[in-house]
Design an enzyme around this catalytic site. Structure first.
Site, PDB file in Angstrom:
ATOM      1  N   HIS A  17      79.763 -29.738  46.723  1.00 30.70           N
ATOM      2  CA  HIS A  17      80.629 -30.846  47.143  1.00 30.70           C
ATOM      3  C   HIS A  17      81.970 -30.786  46.413  1.00 30.70           C
ATOM      4  O   HIS A  17      83.029 -30.944  47.012  1.00 30.70           O
ATOM      5  CB  HIS A  17      79.986 -32.200  46.808  1.00 30.70           C
ATOM      6  N   LYS A  41      68.046 -44.013  54.699  1.00 34.73           N
ATOM      7  CA  LYS A  41      67.580 -43.043  53.702  1.00 34.73           C
ATOM      8  C   LYS A  41      67.272 -43.808  52.430  1.00 34.73           C
ATOM      9  O   LYS A  41      67.919 -44.810  52.143  1.00 34.73           O
ATOM     10  CB  LYS A  41      68.696 -42.038  53.392  1.00 34.73           C
ATOM     11  N   ARG A  90      77.782 -25.021  55.401  1.00 34.56           N
ATOM     12  CA  ARG A  90      77.120 -24.025  54.551  1.00 34.56           C
ATOM     13  C   ARG A  90      76.612 -22.855  55.352  1.00 34.56           C
ATOM     14  O   ARG A  90      76.742 -21.711  54.976  1.00 34.56           O
ATOM     15  CB  ARG A  90      75.932 -24.667  53.815  1.00 34.56           C
ATOM     16  N   SER A 128      71.949 -31.408  47.747  1.00 35.20           N
ATOM     17  CA  SER A 128      71.492 -32.467  46.845  1.00 35.20           C
ATOM     18  C   SER A 128      69.960 -32.478  46.778  1.00 35.20           C
ATOM     19  O   SER A 128      69.385 -32.727  45.722  1.00 35.20           O
ATOM     20  CB  SER A 128      71.996 -33.833  47.319  1.00 35.20           C
TER      21      SER A 128
HETATM   22  P1  ADP Z   1      75.144 -35.961  54.497  1.00 37.63           P
HETATM   23  O1  ADP Z   1      74.008 -36.858  54.167  1.00 37.63           O
HETATM   24  O2  ADP Z   1      76.225 -36.598  55.314  1.00 37.63           O
HETATM   25  O3  ADP Z   1      74.803 -34.586  55.001  1.00 37.63           O
HETATM   26  P2  ADP Z   1      75.736 -34.744  51.960  1.00 37.63           P
HETATM   27  O4  ADP Z   1      76.073 -35.503  50.734  1.00 37.63           O
HETATM   28  O5  ADP Z   1      74.469 -33.981  51.979  1.00 37.63           O
HETATM   29  O6  ADP Z   1      75.854 -35.791  53.103  1.00 37.63           O
HETATM   30  O7  ADP Z   1      76.908 -33.750  52.314  1.00 37.63           O
HETATM   31  C1  ADP Z   1      78.229 -34.179  52.540  1.00 37.63           C
HETATM   32  C2  ADP Z   1      79.037 -33.039  53.124  1.00 37.63           C
HETATM   33  O8  ADP Z   1      79.103 -31.977  52.167  1.00 37.63           O
HETATM   34  C3  ADP Z   1      78.482 -32.406  54.391  1.00 37.63           C
HETATM   35  O9  ADP Z   1      79.579 -32.028  55.213  1.00 37.63           O
HETATM   36  C4  ADP Z   1      77.742 -31.200  53.890  1.00 37.63           C
HETATM   37  O10 ADP Z   1      77.664 -30.184  54.882  1.00 37.63           O
HETATM   38  C5  ADP Z   1      78.661 -30.778  52.755  1.00 37.63           C
HETATM   39  N1  ADP Z   1      77.973 -29.984  51.734  1.00 37.63           N
HETATM   40  C6  ADP Z   1      76.806 -30.256  51.123  1.00 37.63           C
HETATM   41  N2  ADP Z   1      76.469 -29.300  50.243  1.00 37.63           N
HETATM   42  C7  ADP Z   1      77.474 -28.374  50.293  1.00 37.63           C
HETATM   43  C8  ADP Z   1      77.702 -27.112  49.654  1.00 37.63           C
HETATM   44  N3  ADP Z   1      76.829 -26.606  48.812  1.00 37.63           N
HETATM   45  N4  ADP Z   1      78.838 -26.443  49.967  1.00 37.63           N
HETATM   46  C9  ADP Z   1      79.699 -26.955  50.876  1.00 37.63           C
HETATM   47  N5  ADP Z   1      79.532 -28.122  51.527  1.00 37.63           N
HETATM   48  C10 ADP Z   1      78.433 -28.822  51.249  1.00 37.63           C
END
Ligand code: ADP
Length: 161
Positions: A17, A41, A90, A128
């Site tokens: 992130h 969630k 990703r 996460s």
């Molecule tokens: P959501 O619940 O909306 O998927 P996340 O917190 O999991 O929220 O992710 C927020 C954003 O960050 C999404 O666009 C996700 O694809 C991106 N993201 C999550 N992990 C990574 C990573 N390792 N590298 C790049 N982008 C990521």
């Protein structure tokens, strides 16, 4: 002024992130990290904890701040004069869902665009959920999340060292 939103759950924020946050902060004048209050969630960290951790880890990036929001993302964007939604991609597995979200948002808010940044290959596997899984088994997550988050995870999991 160009203002973008990077929305997500951030439960908790990872280095993947953070990489997207830093790169967007170089593209836009202002980046708002929108932490979704998603009642469907059940997060490990409360909304307030997630926002606070994010604000701590971005404290050295002057044009970025984290806020919480609920309801429709595009409504929040409109109210805050935000024209671009930033999302991270990703792998192909992210693509179908992200494409659907982007197209639905565009249907109801044609003035708002979604910009995808592809992950830094180093973090392509990182989520996460993986971080929480590792932390719950006492695996060291120092190379996956900011230092502060690693500490907070240990506290949550009841591991204090
Ligand atoms: P959501 O619940 O909306 O998927 P996340 O917190 O999991 O929220 O992710 C927020 C954003 O960050 C999404 O666009 C996700 O694809 C991106 N993201 C999550 N992990 C990574 C990573 N390792 N590298 C790049 N982008 C990521």
């Amino acid at each position: 002024m160009s203002r973008a939103i990077y929305p997500g759950s951030f439960d908790p924020v990872t280095l993947g992130h953070l990489d997207i946050i830093k790169r967007s902060s170089e593209i836009f004048d202002e980046v708002i990290i929108g932490v979704l209050n998603n009642t469907s969630k059940s997060p490990l960290f409360s909304l307030e904890e997630r926002v606070n951790m994010l604000n701590e880890v971005v404290s050295d990036i002057p044009n970025v701040k984290a806020v919480s929001f609920d309801g429709l993302l595009v409504e929040f964007a409109k109210e805050n004069d935000i024209k671009v939604i930033v999302r991270g991609l990703r792998a192909v597995t992210d693509f179908e869902y992200e494409l659907q979200m982007a197209q639905s948002n565009r249907k109801i808010a044609p003035d708002i665009d979604t910009l995808f940044l592809t992950t830094n290959i180093e973090y392509a596997y990182l989520s996460s959920s993986i971080v929480k899984e590792f932390a719950s088994y006492g695996v060291d997550v120092n190379e996956l999340v900011p230092e502060l988050v690693a500490l907070e995870l240990k506290k949550k999991m009841g591991i204090d060292k």
